[in-house]
Each structure stands twice: as C-alpha cells, then as structure tokens.
Write an enzyme that holds these catalytic residues in place. Structure first.
Site, PDB file in Angstrom:
ATOM      1  N   CYS A 103     -41.743 -31.358  36.727  1.00  0.00           N
ATOM      2  CA  CYS A 103     -41.650 -31.573  35.279  1.00  0.00           C
ATOM      3  C   CYS A 103     -41.943 -33.020  34.897  1.00  0.00           C
ATOM      4  O   CYS A 103     -42.295 -33.293  33.737  1.00  0.00           O
ATOM      5  CB  CYS A 103     -40.275 -31.178  34.767  1.00  0.00           C
ATOM      6  SG  CYS A 103     -39.943 -29.433  34.876  1.00  0.00           S
ATOM      7  N   GLU A 136     -40.970 -35.395  43.972  1.00  0.00           N
ATOM      8  CA  GLU A 136     -40.770 -35.702  42.557  1.00  0.00           C
ATOM      9  C   GLU A 136     -39.683 -36.758  42.445  1.00  0.00           C
ATOM     10  O   GLU A 136     -38.703 -36.735  43.211  1.00  0.00           O
ATOM     11  CB  GLU A 136     -40.342 -34.439  41.791  1.00  0.00           C
ATOM     12  CG  GLU A 136     -39.952 -34.743  40.338  1.00  0.00           C
ATOM     13  CD  GLU A 136     -39.963 -33.530  39.430  1.00  0.00           C
ATOM     14  OE1 GLU A 136     -39.890 -32.406  39.926  1.00  0.00           O
ATOM     15  OE2 GLU A 136     -40.056 -33.729  38.201  1.00  0.00           O
ATOM     16  N   ASN A 149     -48.278 -28.569  35.348  1.00  0.00           N
ATOM     17  CA  ASN A 149     -47.228 -28.187  36.301  1.00  0.00           C
ATOM     18  C   ASN A 149     -46.771 -26.757  36.045  1.00  0.00           C
ATOM     19  O   ASN A 149     -47.385 -25.831  36.532  1.00  0.00           O
ATOM     20  CB  ASN A 149     -46.052 -29.176  36.225  1.00  0.00           C
ATOM     21  CG  ASN A 149     -44.880 -28.726  37.073  1.00  0.00           C
ATOM     22  OD1 ASN A 149     -45.084 -28.315  38.210  1.00  0.00           O
ATOM     23  ND2 ASN A 149     -43.676 -28.774  36.559  1.00  0.00           N
ATOM     24  N   GLU A 150     -45.732 -26.590  35.261  1.00  0.00           N
ATOM     25  CA  GLU A 150     -45.212 -25.232  35.030  1.00  0.00           C
ATOM     26  C   GLU A 150     -45.612 -24.756  33.645  1.00  0.00           C
ATOM     27  O   GLU A 150     -44.775 -24.314  32.870  1.00  0.00           O
ATOM     28  CB  GLU A 150     -43.683 -25.231  35.155  1.00  0.00           C
ATOM     29  CG  GLU A 150     -43.195 -25.084  36.566  1.00  0.00           C
ATOM     30  CD  GLU A 150     -41.685 -25.067  36.668  1.00  0.00           C
ATOM     31  OE1 GLU A 150     -41.000 -25.410  35.690  1.00  0.00           O
ATOM     32  OE2 GLU A 150     -41.195 -24.728  37.744  1.00  0.00           O
TER      33      GLU A 150
HETATM   34  O1  AHR Z   1     -37.898 -29.071  41.355  1.00  0.00           O
HETATM   35  C1  AHR Z   1     -37.253 -29.333  40.162  1.00  0.00           C
HETATM   36  C2  AHR Z   1     -38.019 -28.830  38.955  1.00  0.00           C
HETATM   37  O2  AHR Z   1     -38.102 -27.454  38.983  1.00  0.00           O
HETATM   38  C3  AHR Z   1     -39.445 -29.276  38.864  1.00  0.00           C
HETATM   39  O3  AHR Z   1     -39.584 -30.502  38.297  1.00  0.00           O
HETATM   40  C4  AHR Z   1     -40.072 -28.230  38.016  1.00  0.00           C
HETATM   41  O4  AHR Z   1     -41.433 -28.066  38.255  1.00  0.00           O
HETATM   42  C5  AHR Z   1     -39.233 -27.013  38.269  1.00  0.00           C
HETATM   43  O5  AHR Z   1     -38.817 -26.436  37.087  1.00  0.00           O
END
Ligand code: AHR
Length: 663
Positions: free
Chosen positions: A250, A51, A381-382
C-alpha cells in the site's frame, strides 16, 4: 514392564495394544517419476516482498539510529528531548533550540538553531527508534552539519547514555565555520544497551545551527558506509531469494496521491530526499505510530543494490495514478497520467540506461555505472475495477513501445476471489498481460484447503505472482495474530500447490516481511527484530526451506495416481535440480498423528544415501521468539534408501525435505 510377570491374559492384552498402536500409524505409498520434467521451476519462484511497514526501513533495515535526523517530521522536535529547557522561559540557566524553516533547500526545509546560555545546563537528546541498540566495543559513525552564526561554541559532545544517564561512549567535534559545514566522528560503545539515547551537549555559549545529525553502526551489511543492518540483510540473503519486490504494498499507492511513493524523490544525496509521512503512521487506530516517517535513506538506488547483493531480481512496483482504494482512492484523470507513465519509463532508464542518459548518469553518480539489468516492473499494487484496467493499458502500451522486453506485473486486487478478483483477471486475460499479482491473507485452514488452487489455471494464460500471502491465526491484520506453527505448517502445505503449478506460478512471496518488536502495526510478519537482535519466524523457516531447495525441474509425485494435495492430510512435491544434480522431495503432514510414508523412486537412479530435513514443533501454537529464536528450526540428518524406496516416518505436523544425488 517385565514380561515374565504377565499372566496369559495380560500378555494377550499387551500384544493387542502393540498391534493397535502400530496400526494407528497411517501407511501411505507415493511414487515419484524421475524420467520426465513436467515444467521448469522459475529461478524467481520464491522471493521477498519488502515494504516499509512495522519500522521495516526507517528503524529497521536502514541502519540510521537517529529518529528525525533532519528535523523534518511534522513536529520538527519529534524524537528530540530538551529535558533542561522550558518553552516558557528564556532558559538563562540552560538553553533552547528553535526549528528554522527556510527556503534554502526545498526538500530539506528545516534545521534547528540552538541557543546555549549556560553550557552546564543544556542538553539535547535523541531517543532513537524506541531507543538505539548499541553493542559493547562496536563503533558508530556520527555526522552532523553545523554552522556557527554567533557566539563561541567550541565543542559539541555526543554521548550514548542509558536510561539512568550513565555514559556508554562519547565523541566530540569542534565546529569551526560560520557557514554550513559537515563534521564526522566515531563513537565506541563501552557496553551493550538496547535502549541507549544520544545526548548532545556544548562547550561555550552562543548560537549554533544543526542539521542532519546522523548515526550509523560502522558494521553494516558489506561494510557500506551508512548502509543496511547486517543481521537483517543476512536473514534475507540466507533465503537465496529469487526476487526482491519493493517498495511495497500500500505504501506504493499512498493514502492520497500526494502521499504516494515517488521513486525520483528517493535517489541522489540522502540529505536532499524529502521525507514523507509513512502511510502506516495512522492506518490502524489500535497501533497508531505517530513517529513513523519515511526518510528514504533506503531509496530506489539502495533497493537495486540490495537486490544485486542478495542475487535477487529487482521487482519495483509503481503507482498507477490511483491512491489506496482502502483510503481515499483518489484518481489521476486519464489526461493527466503522463507524469506517472514518465516515472515508469525513467525508472527503467535509471536501472538499465547507459551512463550517457539522464537517469543512467544519476545512477553512475551514485556509484553504479553498470546497469542493474531490471527485467520486471509492476504497475499498481492492490488496485481494482475499471479505473485500474484503463490506466494499466496506457502504462503497458508506453512501456512496451520503448522497452518491449520489460516484463510487466499487473494486479488482481486485494482479495483472492470475489467480483474485484474475477473482473480483474477477466480483463487482464483479454489484455494478454504477462503476470498477475494475487494476494491472500486468510486463516490457516484456507491454506490447507487451497493446495489445488492453481491446478485449474489456464496454462496458456498470464502467469501468477502470489505476491502477498500469510496465514492469519485470528483474522486479517488482527493485532492478536501470531506467527505460530499452525500458520507456518499450513503455508508449507499450500506451497506444495504453488510449486506443483510451477508452470503457472512464477513468483511468490510471504508478506509482510519485517516487524520491529515495539514499532509494528501489522502482524504476522516473517522476521521480527528489536534494536539489537532479530529472528526468523517459523514462517521464515518454511519460506527458506522452499527457497533454498526449489530445484529447476518439476517432477510428478502421486498417491494412488493423483497429486498429493491433502489426502490423509498429506501434501507433496518433487523436483530435481539439474545444476546440482539432486532430487528434492517435499512432504507435509498436517495430521496430528505420525504417518509412515514410502516414496517409490521410479525412472532414474539416485544415490542411496541422502539427507532428511525436518521442521516441526510439539504444539501448533508454538512460536519462535527473541528468547527462543530457533525453537522451530530445521534439523538435517543422514537418510538411507531401502532399495528404490524412501521409507519415512513422518512426524505429526511436520514439513520434511528429502534430498538425494541423481546418478
Ligand atoms: O502487507 C501489508 C499490506 O497488505 C500491503 O501493504 C498491502 O498490499 C496489503 O493490503
């Protein structure tokens, strides 16, 4: 001590002490059954989560050294200095640049017009990403787009300078054209400097327009022009990762829908890729990073190429029409979801389509006529709740209709338990989804206590992608978290549980991956770097040991007939590698005392000579660092069986891998 000086009583006391000390080393007897495979271990088992957080892409892996090269940041002069110019005067003894916002290129809206009144008095400086790392005798490729609307500027000089202004290398170009033209040159550094800057000066007076001022080391990964930082890719490559998940996290979702990651904006000519504020720029008040933007120089094409280079399956994750629920949580109405779905379908065409298709043609034009052979795609993602499930269903239907073999990764939200998690899993199970992504950022103890997490997962249900996890030494995302040995060892213990459940767990990755020593927002991270150097943390060493020793077939290893999941602080797995014809035994001792472990090798023969690799450190708070990058690193030596037994003296707080050839 001389024995003959001891009295009778003293001798007795000495012998008792010796006996007691010996008895304090716990004796454990384990058994490996080599005769039957319990489950295959997927080639994707240990992978990488990438990321653009902590300057991982811009300022990190993407080797561009100029910050705000195209003057597109919200403040077009962020990263640029004009020390001899004054905004409140005509600068007749120097000069000054103005940002021009034009309509000529909708994705690269700004350039600068430099007015040089006195060429001895004007300078423009780029500060790099917390400086620029330059290495003695190394060469750097410089590019600039320039146009000369009026006046007579004859040459532009580009110099590396240190903080005292000393010149550490230079080159010149002679702008000739009144209209936009690209120029390139090479600068050789005469000294190593971690915090160099690039100074630009002019010969002659008049106006000159500048855009896309770019600088890369010549020595990039695989020598690709304007490519990736070699040392960082090397660390990834050394892990032999099974997959590369990108572009996050994120960052996929964005703080708002407008700011989500849109892969189509990251392909094609780099100068036309529209920059975007990085969502980590403002995420943490305690680590605000106002100069963090995404240039997308590392875009989807480059991610696919990187995956191919390091032999990893590409695993792109796309927005499902929901902005980050920790931020705005904006939703796309269901009736407006089509463009998002089209993005997913088009991405598959970009990766796998023939060069006659619209997106396959673009891939071909970017230099990769062969398909990338994409097999996985992640949706969301989340995300959590019914809004996600509703959107996920529509995506799945559309993707499967057109690409039935594509494996779709779904998500269970940000937490490894609780109502979001339970609801997500329940619904995804009903949908017979293929793979569910789980995330856990938890204390080290949680990892030691959860080695059995997957023992009870349904073998016939969806497979698990442990997509983001890391032990947090203080608290989730606390800036005080350390990549210490306790965290790494606890992850090693937990990972025996991932491997022992290879039937269910198909992909796993530590997160986040990388962090710039100064430009970070989140800690802990697997790899730390500055502008010159990088190192793998203790956690990296654990991940790497698992990844390069994963094996192909899971075997049973037991203590008193039960899986080894923390009894007497001991954790273990066994596997064979059918290709390399090896037996691999992983042992983790989380006790602060040594343990004598005897492993009985049953069912098949192995060579009596093998190897033992030990990862340990004296203190649980120990860390690797720029000063001691290999403080916690594995040591391998020869190891001999005693008959059919491996007798191992497991050091306190250690992770050990034994390997033998199968006969
Ligand atoms: O790894 C950091 C963040 O943690 C990521 O972007 C997210 O998916 C999680 O909340």
């Amino acid at each position: 001590m001389k024995l003959k000086t001891l009295t009778k009583q003293g001798l007795l006391a000495f012998l008792i002490t010796v006996l007691l000390v010996n008895n304090s080393v716990a004796q454990q007897e384990l058994s490996v059954d080599l005769s039957k495979t319990i489950a295959p271990i997927q080639p994707t088992m240990y992978g990488i989560f990438f990321e653009d957080i902590n300057f991982a892409a811009d300022g990190g892996l993407y080797a561009e050294m100029i910050k705000n090269r195209s003057f597109e940041f919200d403040n077009p002069f962020m990263g640029w200095l004009q020390p001899k110019s004054d905004r409140h005067s005509f600068n007749s003894n120097s000069g000054i640049a103005s940002a021009v916002n034009y309509t000529g290129n909708p994705t690269n809206k700004n350039y600068i017009r430099v007015k040089v009144n006195n060429d001895k008095g004007y300078e423009l400086i780029n500060e790099g990403f917390r400086g620029m790392g330059i290495k003695k005798d190394a060469s750097y490729n410089l590019y600039v787009s320039a146009a000369k609307p009026s006046g007579d500027i004859k040459t532009i000089t580009f110099q590396f300078i240190d903080k005292s202004g000393q010149v550490l290398g230079e080159t010149k170009i002679a702008p000739t054209s009144p209209v936009w033209k690209e120029y390139s040159a090479e600068i050789k550094a005469i000294k190593t400097e971690a915090k160099a800057q690039l100074k630009i000066t002019f010969e002659g007076t008049g106006e000159i327009d500048l855009d896309m001022i770019s600088l890369f080391p010549v020595d990039t990964w695989k020598g690709r022009k304007n490519g990736l930082r070699k040392d960082l890719v090397q660390l990834l490559n050394d892990m032999n990762p099974g997959f590369l998940r990108f572009p996050g996290g994120c960052i996929v979702e964005g703080r708002t829908l407008e700011q989500r990651y849109q892969w189509k904006k990251t392909v094609g000519a780099v100068e036309d890729r529209e920059i975007l504020i990085n969502r980590w720029n403002t995420e943490f008040d305690h680590r605000l990073t106002p100069d963090y933007f995404q240039s997308f120089g590392l875009g989807f094409f480059e991610y696919f190429l990187l995956s191919e280079d390091i032999g990893a399956e590409a695993l792109p994750i796309l927005s499902c029409g929901m902005a980050c629920q920790f931020n705005t949580g904006e939703l796309v109405p269901m009736e407006e979801l089509d463009p998002y779905i089209q993005d997913a379908l088009d991405l598959i065409e970009f990766a796998n389509g023939s060069i006659d298709t619209h997106w396959g043609k673009i891939r071909n034009e970017m230099g990769h006529p062969k398909p990338f052979n994409l097999k996985y795609i992640g949706i969301g993602n989340e995300q959590w709740g019914a809004d996600y499930i509703e959107r996920y269903k529509v995506f799945t239907k559309a993707i499967k209709e057109k690409y039935p073999k594509m494996i779709i990764v779904s998500g269970s939200g940000p937490f490894p338990e609780g109502d979001y998690f339970d609801y997500g899993w329940e619904e995804l199970k009903k949908l017979q989804t293929e793979i569910v992504d789980e995330h856990y950022y938890k204390p080290p103890q949680w990892f030691r206590e959860n080695a059995t997490r997957y023992d009870s997962y349904d073998r016939n249900g969806p497979k698990v992608f442990a997509g983001e996890y890391a032990a947090q030494s203080v608290a989730i995302a606390s800036p005080l978290n350390k990549n210490n040995w306790e965290c790494a060892l606890s992850e090693a213990a937990f990972m025996t549980g991932l491997e022992r459940n290879a039937e269910v767990v198909h992909l796993t990755s530590y997160a986040p991956l990388m962090a710039h020593e100064e430009g970070w927002q989140w800690t802990p991270d697997m790899i730390w770097f500055n502008n010159l150097e990088s190192y793998g943390t203790a956690n990296y060493q654990v991940q790497k040991m698992y990844a390069i020793n994963k094996g192909t077939d899971l075997l049973s290893i037991t203590l008193d007939g039960k899986p080894v999941t923390g009894q007497s602080n001991l954790y273990a797995t066994a596997a064979k590698d059918s290709d390399k014809k090896e037996l691999i035994i992983k042992l983790v001792n989380t006790s602060s005392s040594a343990q004598d472990v005897t492993v009985n090798l049953l069912g098949k023969k192995v060579s009596s000579k093998g190897t033992i690799t030990v990862l340990t450190s004296d203190n649980l708070i120990d860390v690797n660092s720029f000063e001691m990058p290999n403080k916690i690193s594995p040591k391998t030596s020869a190891f001999k069986l005693k008959g059919k037994k491996a007798v191992v003296d497991l050091q306190p707080n250690s992770f050990v891998i034994l390997k033998f050839n199968l006969i």
